[in-house]
Design a protein around this motif. Structure first.
Motif, PDB file in Angstrom:
ATOM      1  N   GLU A  12      -0.231  17.838  11.784  1.00  0.00           N
ATOM      2  CA  GLU A  12      -0.251  18.912  12.762  1.00  0.00           C
ATOM      3  C   GLU A  12      -1.573  18.985  13.513  1.00  0.00           C
ATOM      4  OE1 GLU A  12       0.808  22.602  11.024  1.00  0.00           O
ATOM      5  OE2 GLU A  12       2.850  21.974  10.468  1.00  0.00           O
ATOM      6  N   ASN A  13      -2.687  18.620  12.854  1.00  0.00           N
ATOM      7  CA  ASN A  13      -3.984  18.644  13.541  1.00  0.00           C
ATOM      8  C   ASN A  13      -4.202  17.438  14.435  1.00  0.00           C
ATOM      9  OD1 ASN A  13      -4.483  16.559  11.766  1.00  0.00           O
ATOM     10  ND2 ASN A  13      -5.971  17.699  10.507  1.00  0.00           N
ATOM     11  N   LYS A  14      -3.234  16.529  14.470  1.00  0.00           N
ATOM     12  CA  LYS A  14      -3.266  15.313  15.282  1.00  0.00           C
ATOM     13  C   LYS A  14      -4.498  14.454  15.000  1.00  0.00           C
ATOM     14  CE  LYS A  14      -0.460  17.086  19.083  1.00  0.00           C
ATOM     15  NZ  LYS A  14      -0.304  17.222  20.559  1.00  0.00           N
ATOM     16  N   LYS A  15      -4.974  14.520  13.751  1.00  0.00           N
ATOM     17  CA  LYS A  15      -6.151  13.741  13.358  1.00  0.00           C
ATOM     18  C   LYS A  15      -5.867  12.816  12.173  1.00  0.00           C
ATOM     19  CE  LYS A  15      -9.546  17.141  14.928  1.00  0.00           C
ATOM     20  NZ  LYS A  15     -10.710  17.988  14.566  1.00  0.00           N
ATOM     21  N   GLU A  16      -4.625  12.849  11.664  1.00  0.00           N
ATOM     22  CA  GLU A  16      -4.295  12.034  10.501  1.00  0.00           C
ATOM     23  C   GLU A  16      -2.873  11.506  10.625  1.00  0.00           C
ATOM     24  OE1 GLU A  16      -6.710  13.987   6.793  1.00  0.00           O
ATOM     25  OE2 GLU A  16      -5.040  15.153   7.629  1.00  0.00           O
ATOM     26  N   LEU A  17      -2.656  10.330  10.013  1.00  0.00           N
ATOM     27  CA  LEU A  17      -1.318   9.755   9.863  1.00  0.00           C
ATOM     28  C   LEU A  17      -0.862  10.045   8.446  1.00  0.00           C
ATOM     29  CD1 LEU A  17      -0.084   6.296  11.037  1.00  0.00           C
ATOM     30  CD2 LEU A  17       0.305   6.996   8.673  1.00  0.00           C
ATOM     31  N   LEU A  18       0.359  10.577   8.309  1.00  0.00           N
ATOM     32  CA  LEU A  18       0.885  10.944   7.006  1.00  0.00           C
ATOM     33  C   LEU A  18       2.060  10.045   6.639  1.00  0.00           C
ATOM     34  CD1 LEU A  18       1.000  14.832   7.471  1.00  0.00           C
ATOM     35  CD2 LEU A  18      -0.930  13.429   6.718  1.00  0.00           C
ATOM     36  N   PHE A  19       2.219   9.750   5.344  1.00  0.00           N
ATOM     37  CA  PHE A  19       3.406   9.027   4.873  1.00  0.00           C
ATOM     38  C   PHE A  19       3.574   9.255   3.376  1.00  0.00           C
ATOM     39  CE2 PHE A  19      -0.084   6.048   4.275  1.00  0.00           C
ATOM     40  CZ  PHE A  19       0.181   5.444   3.074  1.00  0.00           C
ATOM     41  N   GLN A  20       4.706   8.807   2.870  1.00  0.00           N
ATOM     42  CA  GLN A  20       5.001   8.951   1.445  1.00  0.00           C
ATOM     43  C   GLN A  20       5.481   7.627   0.870  1.00  0.00           C
ATOM     44  OE1 GLN A  20       7.162  12.299  -0.134  1.00  0.00           O
ATOM     45  NE2 GLN A  20       6.977  13.413   1.833  1.00  0.00           N
ATOM     46  N   ILE A  21       5.219   7.464  -0.443  1.00  0.00           N
ATOM     47  CA  ILE A  21       5.810   6.379  -1.226  1.00  0.00           C
ATOM     48  C   ILE A  21       6.502   7.044  -2.407  1.00  0.00           C
ATOM     49  CG2 ILE A  21       5.358   4.334  -2.632  1.00  0.00           C
ATOM     50  CD1 ILE A  21       3.042   3.675  -0.861  1.00  0.00           C
ATOM     51  N   LYS A  22       7.828   6.911  -2.447  1.00  0.00           N
ATOM     52  CA  LYS A  22       8.608   7.612  -3.466  1.00  0.00           C
ATOM     53  C   LYS A  22       8.793   6.741  -4.699  1.00  0.00           C
ATOM     54  CE  LYS A  22      10.968  10.376   0.026  1.00  0.00           C
ATOM     55  NZ  LYS A  22      12.262  10.772   0.623  1.00  0.00           N
ATOM     56  N   ARG A  23       8.895   7.410  -5.829  1.00  0.00           N
ATOM     57  CA  ARG A  23       8.987   6.712  -7.112  1.00  0.00           C
ATOM     58  C   ARG A  23      10.195   5.785  -7.167  1.00  0.00           C
ATOM     59  NH1 ARG A  23      10.975   6.795 -12.325  1.00  0.00           N
ATOM     60  NH2 ARG A  23       9.394   6.377 -13.948  1.00  0.00           N
ATOM     61  N   VAL A  24      11.294   6.199  -6.620  1.00  0.00           N
ATOM     62  CA  VAL A  24      12.522   5.415  -6.722  1.00  0.00           C
ATOM     63  C   VAL A  24      12.432   4.125  -5.925  1.00  0.00           C
ATOM     64  CG1 VAL A  24      13.628   6.582  -4.764  1.00  0.00           C
ATOM     65  CG2 VAL A  24      15.042   5.570  -6.582  1.00  0.00           C
ATOM     66  N   TYR A  25      11.533   4.086  -4.937  1.00  0.00           N
ATOM     67  CA  TYR A  25      11.439   2.897  -4.089  1.00  0.00           C
ATOM     68  C   TYR A  25      10.119   2.117  -4.279  1.00  0.00           C
ATOM     69  CZ  TYR A  25      15.356   4.990  -1.571  1.00  0.00           C
ATOM     70  OH  TYR A  25      16.571   5.517  -1.242  1.00  0.00           O
ATOM     71  N   ILE A  26       9.213   2.620  -5.089  1.00  0.00           N
ATOM     72  CA  ILE A  26       7.903   1.955  -5.166  1.00  0.00           C
ATOM     73  C   ILE A  26       8.057   0.561  -5.779  1.00  0.00           C
ATOM     74  CG2 ILE A  26       7.260   2.963  -7.410  1.00  0.00           C
ATOM     75  CD1 ILE A  26       4.355   3.078  -6.311  1.00  0.00           C
ATOM     76  N   THR A  27       7.463  -0.395  -5.131  1.00  0.00           N
ATOM     77  CA  THR A  27       7.434  -1.788  -5.576  1.00  0.00           C
ATOM     78  C   THR A  27       6.341  -2.490  -4.790  1.00  0.00           C
ATOM     79  OG1 THR A  27       8.735  -3.808  -5.866  1.00  0.00           O
ATOM     80  CG2 THR A  27       9.114  -2.559  -3.863  1.00  0.00           C
ATOM     81  N   GLN A  28       5.982  -3.676  -5.223  1.00  0.00           N
ATOM     82  CA  GLN A  28       4.956  -4.375  -4.456  1.00  0.00           C
ATOM     83  C   GLN A  28       5.491  -4.697  -3.062  1.00  0.00           C
ATOM     84  OE1 GLN A  28       3.943  -8.287  -5.846  1.00  0.00           O
ATOM     85  NE2 GLN A  28       5.954  -8.640  -6.751  1.00  0.00           N
ATOM     86  N   GLY A  29       4.639  -4.587  -2.076  1.00  0.00           N
ATOM     87  CA  GLY A  29       5.075  -4.844  -0.715  1.00  0.00           C
ATOM     88  C   GLY A  29       3.978  -4.549   0.284  1.00  0.00           C
ATOM     89  N   ASN A  30       4.315  -4.715   1.566  1.00  0.00           N
ATOM     90  CA  ASN A  30       3.370  -4.510   2.657  1.00  0.00           C
ATOM     91  C   ASN A  30       4.061  -3.734   3.773  1.00  0.00           C
ATOM     92  OD1 ASN A  30       0.833  -6.319   2.084  1.00  0.00           O
ATOM     93  ND2 ASN A  30       2.611  -7.551   1.501  1.00  0.00           N
ATOM     94  N   ALA A  31       3.273  -3.025   4.533  1.00  0.00           N
ATOM     95  CA  ALA A  31       3.825  -2.276   5.656  1.00  0.00           C
ATOM     96  C   ALA A  31       2.761  -2.149   6.736  1.00  0.00           C
ATOM     97  CB  ALA A  31       4.298  -0.901   5.205  1.00  0.00           C
TER      98      ALA A  31
END
Length: 876
Positions: free
Chosen positions: A553-572
């Motif tokens: 909301e402050n337009k100063k940060e990027l937010l995201f989530q990593i959920k337990r059911v989907y967590i695995t090694q990977g890249n994004a």
């Protein structure tokens, strides 16, 4: 033995009498008494030297030689002062005593002789009035004799202390025999006084006795360059020891018989302090005044501290004038005794490497001893030593053996001969991989802060994650913030030109970066270009690996989530965009269970001309690395530092024992990067296949001449090297193409490495090689430990070429995107360095399956290769 207090407080006047000492000393003071004879003692007045306090006995040092040999091994520097020196109670500097010197105490008794007469003086001096009466301080220096009638002349002779002196009868003047005790500690300062008084009647007073020193004082001090050791005895040989003193003429007549005088000592001497006392005040030689003869000798017994060798040094003391009432100080120097120390610890056969199992036994070869040489006579003596240990690269040291040592029995006893000592290091503990789902979750975690707190500490283009939760990334250009401060050196260098090395880097609009915060930058003419509008997922190895990507909301940060059911090694890849959906900046998110293993491997570069060593710590995994095999145990390298100290000299020797790491080779792959860019591209294996979302797809097309287009299009591989012609894209301090000895990197905002790491310098992979040119001029890699082929992929493990730096480092052979933006050479490995080979080419390392390596391979900048980052903190 000599009374110590007597020597310390020679000739001190009672304070109440001091004022009288300044009057006419021949006057008999009024004295209320019962007419008994009494005395006051007056210290001899000595004229102080006007220019300096001491005179040099001779210009050249006296030479002390051993047993008549000509080689000089000990020196005496002699000086002479007026007066007899003694220590003051207030511990101030020893000073020649004069009348002006405040006197604190006196001898507590002296002996008096006197003859009396009324008319003619007798021809033979006879103590007919007082014959050796002892006068005591406790009785106010009063005798039991009464004053005679008026007109009587009395000649007083007194000496102190009151023993050891014998009156010689039948002499025309008062003459006394005296023999100096042979042991110095039994000698004392002999004082004499004569006084003639004529009784005039009335009330008599105290008789003033003016005492004078009649012997010569000899003291010894250490010169600044004296060797460390112990002086156990000083002897002066062939000195006349008895004689007759004429108190009236103040002159000595000595017998010709000679004696030896000695003082036993246990005095430790150390270089550095000039004039440090060797003999204490009570050990001062008090000798008869005389000129020494040809056979007069001095003998010094000295034991050096290194070898504990006791030597006797002798020298003539010829024609030295021992003047009455003077103090002679000799400075002893033995600087020509040759002392050497030997201390050596080293690995036998230069081997200091063990594998992770600790199977090898290391052997130390050592000796520790001292040698002193005197006239060709060599004495050797073992010197003890101690050992300390460090397991944290020398940050802390301990005398206790660490747990990694399985067997080591150092005794610490020195040895003249070469000795051997075995060291056994135990197996390196296995580190088991922790599954990602077992790591505790985090909430609202700020990836630029090591604890996840709000404060921005360090930013980067790559963030590593190993647990589920909600995350935020501050909108900052690359590593524009470092240690909580604006890191301007990452995007601005005013010393550069604008062609090969640009002074200021660009934003997505081509404007120069003036502020590290994306939302503060003046980045275009339109307001919509300046403000972040939304955040999106650009690519990911799994559809649900990264979720809920959005702008705060402050337009100063990027937010995201990593959920337990989907967590695995990977890249994004996630990005922030403006209102026109133009990507303003993007970041690489690397989810890996190997995070706890990273940053363990040391790499050492040795300059082959200067032997200067530079140490790097590798991330140990190429950026974005993934593997299907997660059931492994890793043994990381360890080093044991040993610090040996020779106790007596303080000399130290540092040795390092290295234990190899081990990570089983496994099939896997990493991401690939074009030179000078921050965004990754996939290699061919499905395990690391990046899929693109939100309308983005991997593409190959030219970026023209603009770096800003590569910022806007992280999904596009440019098939032109033109945008990356600048030499400083990954090293802001770089300005030319001479990369052979480039060891430093100034990390830029385009560096793809995570926090605390950077793309390595051009010379780093040279540590893998022994310089052996092939027929084609390439450098042959001769230290390849092994490589394995698994599922058609070759896995490489390296061992340092200098045989002392111990590490194994893993480089998967993931191929490259060639100049046509086509993935090729998948059986080879390609790894960028931070430095260019020209406008169109960059320096890289190439691995080929022969096995064969080229560490200075010139790859076109539009090629996409792997990156093995190193820590920014480089040890030199």
């Amino acid at each position: 033995m000599k009374n110590v207090s007597v020597f310390f407080y020679i000739l001190m006047l009672i304070v109440s009498v001091l004022l009288n000492a300044c009057r006419d000393e021949n006057v008999v003071d009024d004295y209320e008494s019962d007419n008994k004879i009494a005395f006051i003692q007056i210290h001899e007045q000595v004229e102080a030297l006007q220019t300096k306090a001491e005179t040099i006995l001779q210009a050249e040092p006296l030479e002390l030689k051993d047993e008549g040999e000509s080689q000089v091994k000990l020196f005496l520097h002699g000086s002479q002062s007026d007066g007899i020196l003694f220590s003051r109670k207030d511990n101030s500097e020893e000073t020649p005593q004069t009348k002006a010197m405040p006197i604190e105490e006196m001898y507590d008794r002296f002996k008096v002789f006197a003859q009396s007469y009324k008319a003619d003086k007798p021809t033979v001096w006879t103590p007919n009035f007082i014959n050796g009466i002892e006068v005591l301080k406790s009785e106010n220096y009063t005798t039991n004799r009464y004053w005679p009638d008026a007109g009587t002349t009395i000649e007083f002779v007194a000496f102190a202390p009151s023993s050891g002196v014998i009156l010689d009868p039948l002499e025309t003047t008062p003459t006394f025999h005296y023999t100096v005790p042979l042991n110095v500690t039994e000698q004392y300062d002999l004082l004499f006084s004569t006084q003639q008084t004529t009784v005039s009647g009335g009330k008599p007073g105290k008789v003033p006795l003016k005492f004078k020193h009649v012997l010569t004082a000899l003291k010894f001090v250490a010169n600044a360059d004296i060797k460390k050791g112990t002086i156990s005895k000083i002897t002066i040989k062939n000195i006349r020891a008895n004689g007759r003193y004429n108190a009236l003429s103040d002159a000595w007549t000595l017998s010709e018989k000679k004696f030896d005088f000695w003082v036993d000592l246990n005095k430790g001497v150390t270089p550095g302090a000039s004039s440090a006392p060797i003999t204490l005040p009570e050990q001062t030689f008090m000798l008869l005044p005389q000129v020494t003869s040809d056979d007069t000798m001095i003998e010094v017994e000295f034991t050096d501290s290194l070898t504990s060798t006791k030597r006797t040094l002798r020298a003539p003391l010829t024609n030295i004038d021992l003047q009455q009432g003077k103090t002679i100080v000799f400075k002893i120097s033995n600087s020509n005794i040759i002392e050497e120390t030997f201390f050596d610890f080293k690995w036998r056969n230069t081997a200091n490497v063990v594998d992770y199992r600790g199977l090898q036994k290391l052997t130390l070869q050592w000796h520790s001893y001292a040698k002193s040489t005197y006239k060709g006579d060599e004495k050797e003596s073992p010197l003890n030593w101690m050992v300390e240990y460090s397991v944290d690269n020398g940050t802390t040291w301990s005398a206790s053996k660490p747990d990694m040592i399985e067997n080591f029995q150092p005794q610490g006893l020195g040895s003249v001969t070469q000795q051997f000592l075995d060291l056994k290091i135990g197996p390196s503990p296995a580190l088991q991989l922790t599954p990602l789902v077992d790591n505790p979750p985090v909430v609202d975690f700020n990836l630029s802060n090591s604890t996840g707190a709000d404060q921005i500490e360090n930013t980067a283009n790559c963030y590593i994650i190993d647990r589920q939760g909600s995350y935020r990334i501050p909108l900052v250009y690359g590593n524009g913030i470092k240690n909580g401060q604006v890191n301007e050196s990452a995007y601005y260098n005013p010393s550069h030109s604008t062609f090969t090395a640009h002074p200021r880097f660009w934003t997505h609009t081509g404007m120069g970066v003036t502020d590290p915060y994306i939302y503060n930058a003046s980045i275009g003419e339109n307001q919509q270009d300046k403000e972040p509008f939304d955040c999106v997922l650009v690519a990911s190895t799994g559809e649900h690996l990264i979720s809920d990507v959005k702008l705060a909301e402050n337009k100063k940060e990027l937010l995201f989530q990593i959920k337990r059911v989907y967590i695995t090694q990977g890249n994004a890849i996630v990005a922030v965009r403006n209102k026109d959906k133009t990507i303003m900046w993007s970041w690489h998110i690397w989810v890996t269970p190997f995070r706890e293993f990273m940053g363990q491997v040391k790499m050492r570069h040795v300059n082959r001309q200067t032997d200067k060593k530079t140490y790097y710590t590798a991330l140990d995994f190429p950026l974005g690395w993934m593997t299907p095999r997660l059931d492994i145990a890793v043994h990381y390298s360890r080093n044991l530092q040993l610090r040996f100290t020779q106790i007596k000299t303080g000399k130290t020797i540092h040795l390092t024992a290295n234990q190899l790491n081990r990570r089983p080779p496994m099939r896997g792959t990493s991401l690939l990067y074009q030179y000078g860019r921050k965004d990754p591209y996939p290699s061919e294996y499905g395990v690391n296949e990046l899929k693109y979302y939100n309308g983005y797809s991997m593409d190959h097309k030219p970026h023209g001449q603009n770096v800003e287009l590569s910022i806007q299009q992280p999904h596009v591989i440019s098939n032109s090297s033109r945008p990356y012609r600048f030499v400083n894209l990954w090293d802001m301090a770089y300005a030319d193409y001479n990369v052979a000895d480039k060891l430093d990197v100034t990390k830029t905002i385009y560096d793809p490495s995570p926090v605390g790491y950077m793309v390595p310098p051009a010379s780093i992979f040279d540590s893998f090689l022994v310089r052996m040119e092939t027929e084609t001029g390439d450098l042959k890699f001769v230290n390849l430990s092994h490589y394995e082929t698994q599922n058609l992929q070759e896995v490489w493990t390296f061992l340092s070429s200098d045989k002392t730096t111990v590490y194994q480092i893993f480089f998967p052979t993931t191929g490259q995107y060639n100049t046509a933006s086509t993935l090729t050479d998948t059986n080879s490995g390609f790894y960028w360095t931070a430095h260019p080979a020209g406008q169109k080419a960059g320096r890289s390392m190439r691995l080929d399956p022969t096995p064969y390596i080229r560490t200075f391979w010139d790859g076109s900048k539009e090629r996409a290769m792997g990156v093995m980052p190193i820590k920014e903190e480089v040890e030199k």
